[in-house]
Design a protein around this motif. Structure first.
Motif, PDB file in Angstrom:
ATOM      1  N   ALA A   1       0.738  -1.266   0.179  1.00 42.35           N
ATOM      2  CA  ALA A   1      -0.449   0.142   0.220  1.00 42.35           C
ATOM      3  C   ALA A   1       0.718   1.126  -0.092  1.00 42.35           C
ATOM      4  O   ALA A   1       0.512   2.071  -0.912  1.00 42.35           O
ATOM      5  CB  ALA A   1      -1.077   0.273   1.182  1.00 42.35           C
ATOM      6  N   ILE A   2       2.079   1.321   0.696  1.00 37.88           N
ATOM      7  CA  ILE A   2       2.869   2.373   0.488  1.00 37.88           C
ATOM      8  C   ILE A   2       3.596   2.490  -0.859  1.00 37.88           C
ATOM      9  O   ILE A   2       3.650   3.698  -1.225  1.00 37.88           O
ATOM     10  CB  ILE A   2       3.880   2.337   2.015  1.00 37.88           C
ATOM     11  N   ALA A   3       3.761   1.629  -0.887  1.00 36.67           N
ATOM     12  CA  ALA A   3       4.632   1.385  -2.063  1.00 36.67           C
ATOM     13  C   ALA A   3       3.738   2.111  -3.455  1.00 36.67           C
ATOM     14  O   ALA A   3       4.628   2.885  -4.250  1.00 36.67           O
ATOM     15  CB  ALA A   3       5.465   0.134  -2.509  1.00 36.67           C
ATOM     16  N   LYS A   4       2.198   1.189  -3.245  1.00 36.22           N
ATOM     17  CA  LYS A   4       1.184   1.891  -4.392  1.00 36.22           C
ATOM     18  C   LYS A   4       0.852   3.669  -4.002  1.00 36.22           C
ATOM     19  O   LYS A   4       1.181   4.492  -5.019  1.00 36.22           O
ATOM     20  CB  LYS A   4       0.341   1.158  -4.358  1.00 36.22           C
ATOM     21  N   ALA A   5       1.248   3.928  -3.352  1.00 32.09           N
ATOM     22  CA  ALA A   5       1.265   5.379  -2.914  1.00 32.09           C
ATOM     23  C   ALA A   5       1.698   6.392  -3.560  1.00 32.09           C
ATOM     24  O   ALA A   5       1.491   7.578  -3.578  1.00 32.09           O
ATOM     25  CB  ALA A   5       0.449   5.702  -1.335  1.00 32.09           C
ATOM     26  N   ILE A   6       3.075   5.797  -2.984  1.00 29.76           N
ATOM     27  CA  ILE A   6       4.479   6.654  -2.783  1.00 29.76           C
ATOM     28  C   ILE A   6       5.105   6.284  -4.850  1.00 29.76           C
ATOM     29  O   ILE A   6       5.487   7.427  -5.463  1.00 29.76           O
ATOM     30  CB  ILE A   6       5.689   6.060  -3.057  1.00 29.76           C
ATOM     31  N   TYR A   7       4.861   5.140  -5.234  1.00 30.14           N
ATOM     32  CA  TYR A   7       5.023   5.366  -6.905  1.00 30.14           C
ATOM     33  C   TYR A   7       4.125   6.051  -8.306  1.00 30.14           C
ATOM     34  O   TYR A   7       2.946   6.054  -7.488  1.00 30.14           O
ATOM     35  CB  TYR A   7       4.962   3.952  -7.550  1.00 30.14           C
ATOM     36  N   PRO A   8       4.430   6.740  -8.171  1.00 28.49           N
ATOM     37  CA  PRO A   8       3.527   7.462  -9.775  1.00 28.49           C
ATOM     38  C   PRO A   8       2.799   6.680 -10.649  1.00 28.49           C
ATOM     39  O   PRO A   8       3.096   5.574 -11.102  1.00 28.49           O
ATOM     40  CB  PRO A   8       4.425   8.877 -10.451  1.00 28.49           C
ATOM     41  N   GLY A   9       1.612   7.358 -10.510  1.00 28.41           N
ATOM     42  CA  GLY A   9       0.815   6.696 -11.638  1.00 28.41           C
ATOM     43  C   GLY A   9      -0.207   5.299 -11.076  1.00 28.41           C
ATOM     44  O   GLY A   9      -0.696   5.810 -10.006  1.00 28.41           O
ATOM     45  N   HIS A  10      -1.053   4.691 -12.340  1.00 22.92           N
ATOM     46  CA  HIS A  10      -2.289   3.924 -11.434  1.00 22.92           C
ATOM     47  C   HIS A  10      -1.266   2.601 -11.519  1.00 22.92           C
ATOM     48  O   HIS A  10      -0.790   1.921 -12.717  1.00 22.92           O
ATOM     49  CB  HIS A  10      -3.226   4.548 -12.518  1.00 22.92           C
ATOM     50  N   GLN A  11      -1.933   1.674 -10.743  1.00 20.90           N
ATOM     51  CA  GLN A  11      -1.228   0.631 -10.677  1.00 20.90           C
ATOM     52  C   GLN A  11      -2.509  -0.284 -10.297  1.00 20.90           C
ATOM     53  O   GLN A  11      -3.188   0.005  -9.310  1.00 20.90           O
ATOM     54  CB  GLN A  11      -0.457   0.110  -9.167  1.00 20.90           C
ATOM     55  N   GLY A  12      -3.324  -0.948 -10.877  1.00 25.82           N
ATOM     56  CA  GLY A  12      -4.218  -1.521 -11.113  1.00 25.82           C
ATOM     57  C   GLY A  12      -4.358  -3.059 -10.386  1.00 25.82           C
ATOM     58  O   GLY A  12      -3.027  -2.936  -8.893  1.00 25.82           O
ATOM     59  N   GLY A  13      -5.271  -3.893  -9.414  1.00 26.25           N
ATOM     60  CA  GLY A  13      -5.280  -4.394  -8.763  1.00 26.25           C
ATOM     61  C   GLY A  13      -5.606  -4.173  -7.546  1.00 26.25           C
ATOM     62  O   GLY A  13      -6.175  -3.110  -6.806  1.00 26.25           O
ATOM     63  N   GLY A  14      -6.430  -5.153  -6.918  1.00 28.56           N
ATOM     64  CA  GLY A  14      -6.898  -4.790  -5.502  1.00 28.56           C
ATOM     65  C   GLY A  14      -5.920  -5.606  -4.068  1.00 28.56           C
ATOM     66  O   GLY A  14      -4.965  -5.178  -4.169  1.00 28.56           O
ATOM     67  N   ILE A  15      -6.820  -5.897  -3.048  1.00 26.31           N
ATOM     68  CA  ILE A  15      -5.772  -6.226  -1.377  1.00 26.31           C
ATOM     69  C   ILE A  15      -4.907  -7.377  -1.878  1.00 26.31           C
ATOM     70  O   ILE A  15      -4.071  -7.081  -1.607  1.00 26.31           O
ATOM     71  CB  ILE A  15      -7.253  -6.150  -0.180  1.00 26.31           C
ATOM     72  N   LEU A  16      -5.594  -7.731  -2.917  1.00 30.06           N
ATOM     73  CA  LEU A  16      -4.479  -9.650  -3.075  1.00 30.06           C
ATOM     74  C   LEU A  16      -3.306  -8.955  -3.420  1.00 30.06           C
ATOM     75  O   LEU A  16      -1.992  -9.505  -3.067  1.00 30.06           O
ATOM     76  CB  LEU A  16      -5.140 -10.362  -3.842  1.00 30.06           C
ATOM     77  N   ALA A  17      -3.644  -8.240  -4.480  1.00 33.56           N
ATOM     78  CA  ALA A  17      -2.605  -7.932  -5.169  1.00 33.56           C
ATOM     79  C   ALA A  17      -1.617  -6.874  -4.955  1.00 33.56           C
ATOM     80  O   ALA A  17      -0.166  -7.076  -5.040  1.00 33.56           O
ATOM     81  CB  ALA A  17      -3.189  -7.297  -6.495  1.00 33.56           C
ATOM     82  N   THR A  18      -2.102  -6.188  -3.968  1.00 31.22           N
ATOM     83  CA  THR A  18      -0.813  -5.197  -2.653  1.00 31.22           C
ATOM     84  C   THR A  18      -0.103  -6.000  -1.891  1.00 31.22           C
ATOM     85  O   THR A  18       0.670  -6.066  -1.713  1.00 31.22           O
ATOM     86  CB  THR A  18      -2.218  -4.377  -2.030  1.00 31.22           C
ATOM     87  N   ILE A  19      -1.354  -6.913  -1.419  1.00 33.58           N
ATOM     88  CA  ILE A  19      -0.385  -8.256  -0.598  1.00 33.58           C
ATOM     89  C   ILE A  19       0.764  -8.852  -1.196  1.00 33.58           C
ATOM     90  O   ILE A  19       1.909  -9.095  -0.892  1.00 33.58           O
ATOM     91  CB  ILE A  19      -1.453  -8.713   0.335  1.00 33.58           C
TER      92      ILE A  19
END
Length: 89
Positions: free
Chosen positions: A15-33
């Motif tokens: 979650a922190i990496a997705k918030a920091i990295y610019p752009g849109h990263q798809g996927g839900g909670i399982l992909a985030t884990i």
């Protein structure tokens, strides 16, 4: 209890990496884990390489320094995934 710690580390780091990295990263909670757990292995392996000079498959633990290393590894994983899935124009 160890599996729950891995899932929690993966969720936080992803979650922190997705918030920091610019752009849109798809996927839900399982992909985030999954991203966070992969990031823990990538970051832990790079940390081991930089500190000992040997390449080993290592992962970080559930701690503040481990979380930071896992976030860095997850950002690297997002970048590499973007390179592999980029479409030619």
């Amino acid at each position: 209890m160890n599996i729950i710690a891995w899932l929690l580390l993966g969720l936080l780091a992803g979650a922190i990496a997705k918030a920091i990295y610019p752009g849109h990263q798809g996927g839900g909670i399982l992909a985030t884990i999954v991203l966070g757990v992969i990031g823990a292995f990538v970051g832990g392996s790079l940390y081991t390489l930089l500190t000992t000079g040997t390449l080993q498959l290592a992962a970080t633990g559930l701690s503040i320094p481990g979380l930071i290393i896992a976030v860095v590894g997850a950002i690297i994983a997002i970048f590499l995934w973007g390179l592999m899935t980029r479409r030619a124009v």
